[in-house]
Motif scaffolding. Structure first.
Motif, short mmCIF file in Angstrom:
data_model
loop_
_atom_site.label_atom_id
_atom_site.label_comp_id
_atom_site.label_asym_id
_atom_site.label_seq_id
_atom_site.Cartn_x
_atom_site.Cartn_y
_atom_site.Cartn_z
N MET A 135 -19.59 2.84 -16.60
CA MET A 135 -19.29 2.59 -15.19
C MET A 135 -19.05 3.92 -14.50
N SER A 136 -19.56 4.05 -13.30
CA SER A 136 -19.48 5.34 -12.61
C SER A 136 -18.06 5.71 -12.30
N SER A 137 -17.73 7.00 -12.49
CA SER A 137 -16.37 7.47 -12.20
C SER A 137 -16.09 7.51 -10.72
N THR A 138 -17.19 7.43 -9.90
CA THR A 138 -17.00 7.46 -8.45
C THR A 138 -16.78 6.07 -7.87
N LEU A 139 -16.81 5.04 -8.73
CA LEU A 139 -16.60 3.68 -8.25
C LEU A 139 -15.23 3.56 -7.59
N LYS A 140 -15.21 2.99 -6.40
CA LYS A 140 -13.95 2.83 -5.67
C LYS A 140 -13.05 1.84 -6.40
N ARG A 141 -11.84 2.27 -6.66
CA ARG A 141 -10.90 1.41 -7.37
C ARG A 141 -10.29 0.38 -6.44
N LYS A 142 -10.02 -0.79 -7.01
CA LYS A 142 -9.34 -1.82 -6.25
C LYS A 142 -7.85 -1.50 -6.19
N SER A 143 -7.20 -1.98 -5.16
CA SER A 143 -5.79 -1.65 -4.94
C SER A 143 -4.88 -2.49 -5.84
N LEU A 144 -4.01 -1.79 -6.55
CA LEU A 144 -2.98 -2.50 -7.32
C LEU A 144 -2.00 -3.22 -6.41
N LEU A 145 -1.83 -2.69 -5.20
CA LEU A 145 -0.90 -3.30 -4.25
C LEU A 145 -1.27 -4.75 -3.97
N GLY A 146 -2.58 -5.03 -3.93
CA GLY A 146 -3.01 -6.41 -3.69
C GLY A 146 -2.51 -7.36 -4.76
N VAL A 147 -2.55 -6.92 -6.03
CA VAL A 147 -2.05 -7.75 -7.13
C VAL A 147 -0.56 -8.01 -6.95
N PHE A 148 0.18 -6.94 -6.65
CA PHE A 148 1.63 -7.07 -6.53
C PHE A 148 2.02 -7.93 -5.33
N LEU A 149 1.27 -7.83 -4.23
CA LEU A 149 1.58 -8.64 -3.05
C LEU A 149 1.32 -10.12 -3.30
N ILE A 150 0.24 -10.44 -4.00
CA ILE A 150 -0.02 -11.84 -4.33
C ILE A 150 1.12 -12.40 -5.19
N CYS A 151 1.54 -11.61 -6.19
CA CYS A 151 2.65 -12.05 -7.05
C CYS A 151 3.93 -12.19 -6.24
N TRP A 152 4.17 -11.23 -5.31
CA TRP A 152 5.40 -11.27 -4.51
C TRP A 152 5.43 -12.48 -3.60
N PHE A 153 4.33 -12.76 -2.91
CA PHE A 153 4.30 -13.91 -2.01
C PHE A 153 4.40 -15.22 -2.80
N GLY A 154 3.77 -15.25 -3.98
CA GLY A 154 3.91 -16.43 -4.82
C GLY A 154 5.35 -16.66 -5.23
N LEU A 155 6.05 -15.58 -5.58
CA LEU A 155 7.45 -15.69 -5.97
C LEU A 155 8.36 -15.99 -4.78
N LEU A 156 7.98 -15.53 -3.59
CA LEU A 156 8.74 -15.90 -2.40
C LEU A 156 8.69 -17.42 -2.20
N ALA A 157 7.47 -18.00 -2.30
CA ALA A 157 7.34 -19.45 -2.19
C ALA A 157 8.10 -20.15 -3.31
N ASP A 158 8.04 -19.58 -4.50
CA ASP A 158 8.77 -20.09 -5.66
C ASP A 158 10.27 -20.13 -5.38
N GLY A 159 10.82 -19.01 -4.88
CA GLY A 159 12.25 -18.94 -4.59
C GLY A 159 12.67 -19.89 -3.49
N TYR A 160 11.84 -20.00 -2.45
CA TYR A 160 12.16 -20.93 -1.35
C TYR A 160 12.25 -22.35 -1.89
N ASP A 161 11.22 -22.77 -2.61
CA ASP A 161 11.15 -24.15 -3.08
C ASP A 161 12.25 -24.45 -4.08
N LEU A 162 12.65 -23.46 -4.85
CA LEU A 162 13.67 -23.67 -5.87
C LEU A 162 15.07 -23.78 -5.28
N TYR A 163 15.42 -22.87 -4.35
CA TYR A 163 16.79 -22.79 -3.87
C TYR A 163 17.04 -23.54 -2.57
#
Length: 438
Positions: A1-29
């Protein structure tokens, strides 16, 4: 795979997890935030005893969700489990909002908590794997503010709507997690460690390259352990610390769910109005958010264990001081400290567990710890219902909830992880060994 390939943002992964956990916390408490509006002749004729029973029954659903998902996520993959759990509890929350009877409400509350029980271990496993090696604790700590922020939003929604419109719109808001489902299905990557463990090495390599992760080598690829993941947790050098972590999580969740479920109602019986009573839960939630952020920053240097001990001690001290029945302003501050020592401490326990186990069994390890911990969560609302029925107000309840926090801190202090068993996968930058998190 080319070293010049644009990397995907890790922030997107963390934001999806964070918003999922926000919904999780709301529904739980949200249940604790709406109890002052549910208990009484209207709308369903709910008594404190039946409210405590439904609170505990719902947490049985969470226990089953943690057990089922904690085992299946290392077999089916993180992505499908994350999206499925999110969709399930969001739909169930909408059903709770429309429930025509207390029995129907209780049934859908059970289903919602089953889904909630499956999302947290999956989100933590994904976050830990995609976080940079030198920033795992602070990244996981930031993502784990999601449940506490969800609790804040649940408290604010209840403050704004409960007295004027009842419980239904507060629960309907919990269905907003459905908006995240299609985005998470499209954008959330699968765990490379899961892909390696199931022999899909080329696919795992593409994910690692796309997100700039350290590529696995032949010596660090996580193969599925011999036997079931659960057997790995209870064998060799993992057995003793696993059992102790189960006990620590149980005591932590007993304190959290007992306090968060009954704090508004306990304060209401002490003479505060519905709005003022719920505001104490808001202080508790804000303390958890701020405490988690600060603790995760410190944990990056010290490891999570000292923060877990400090959190348990803080919760116990704050609750014991609340038992002296101080003025309302002081109680609000103590509730915030108890929030750090409750939800904030559990987040540090999750961090510890995520770093303790190798990637091949990480989600199973966290899922089972949370599942056993749900026994404490189940006991918490019933324990609180007994305290409310028994009487004694804030002093008795606060003292009673300080006791499990003290025991949990003592157990964490005594925890001495054994060396990683030679039969398990070897540690790597993606999964620190037991000694790393001690």
């Amino acid at each position: 795979m080319s070293s010049t390939l644009k990397r995907k943002s890790l922030l997107g992964v963390f934001l999806i997890c964070w918003f999922g956990l926000l919904a999780d916390g709301y529904d739980l408490y949200v249940y604790g935030a709406t109890l002052p509006g549910l208990i009484g002749p209207e709308p369903f004729g709910v008594t404190p005893a039946s409210a405590g029973m439904v609170g505990s029954l719902a947490l049985v659903g969470m226990l089953l969700g943690s057990l089922v998902v904690g085992t299946l996520t290392d077999k089916l993959g993180r992505r499908r489990i994350f999206v499925g759990a999110l969709a399930l509890f969001s739909v169930a929350m909408l059903a709770c909002a429309a429930a025509p009877s207390w029995e129907t409400f209780a049934a859908f509350r059970f289903v919602a908590c089953f889904g909630v029980g499956g999302l947290l271990p999956t989100a933590v496993a994904l976050t830990n794997e995609f976080a940079l090696p030198g920033r795992k604790s602070i990244t996981l700590g930031a993502v784990l503010t999601g449940p506490a922020v969800g609790t804040v939003v649940a408290s604010l929604s209840s403050l704004a709507l409960l007295e004027s419109h009842g419980f239904r719109p507060v629960y309907a808001i919990g269905a907003a997690g459905l908006l995240l489902v299609p985005f998470a299905w499209r954008a959330l990557p699968e765990s490379p460690s899961f892909l390696h463990a199931t022999g899909r090495h080329a696919e795992a390599g593409r994910v690692e390259a796309a997100y700039g992760l350290v590529p696995a080598t032949e010596s660090t690829v996580r193969q599925r352990p011999a036997g079931s993941p659960l057997r790995t947790l209870l064998s060799g050098g993992y057995r003793r610390p696993t059992l102790m972590l189960w006990g620590i999580t149980l005591l932590s969740l007993l304190t959290i769910f007992g306090v968060s479920t009954w704090l508004p109602q306990i304060m209401r019986t002490a003479g505060y109005g519905v709005g003022s009573s719920v505001s104490f839960l808001l202080c508790y939630s804000l303390g958890a958010v701020v405490g988690t952020v600060l603790a995760s920053a410190v944990s990056q240097r010290t490891g999570p264990k000292p923060l877990v001990i400090t959190g348990f001690a803080s919760a116990a001290a704050a609750l014991l001081l609340m038992s002296l029945n101080p003025p309302a302003a002081v109680i609000a501050v103590l509730a915030a400290v108890a929030g750090f020592g409750g939800l904030g401490t559990q987040n540090m326990i999750n961090d510890y567990i995520a770093q303790f186990y190798p990637a091949a069994v990480r989600a199973t390890g966290l899922g089972w710890a949370l599942a056993i911990g749900r026994i404490g969560a189940i006991a918490g609302p019933t324990y609180g219902a007994f305290l409310v029925s028994f009487g004694g107000g804030v002093p008795v309840a606060a003292t009673a909830f300080a006791i499990p926090a003290l025991i949990g801190g003592a157990l964490m202090l005594a925890l001495r992880p054994s060396a990683t068993p030679a039969s398990a996968a070897q540690p790597s930058a993606a999964a620190p060994s037991a000694e790393t998190v001690a």
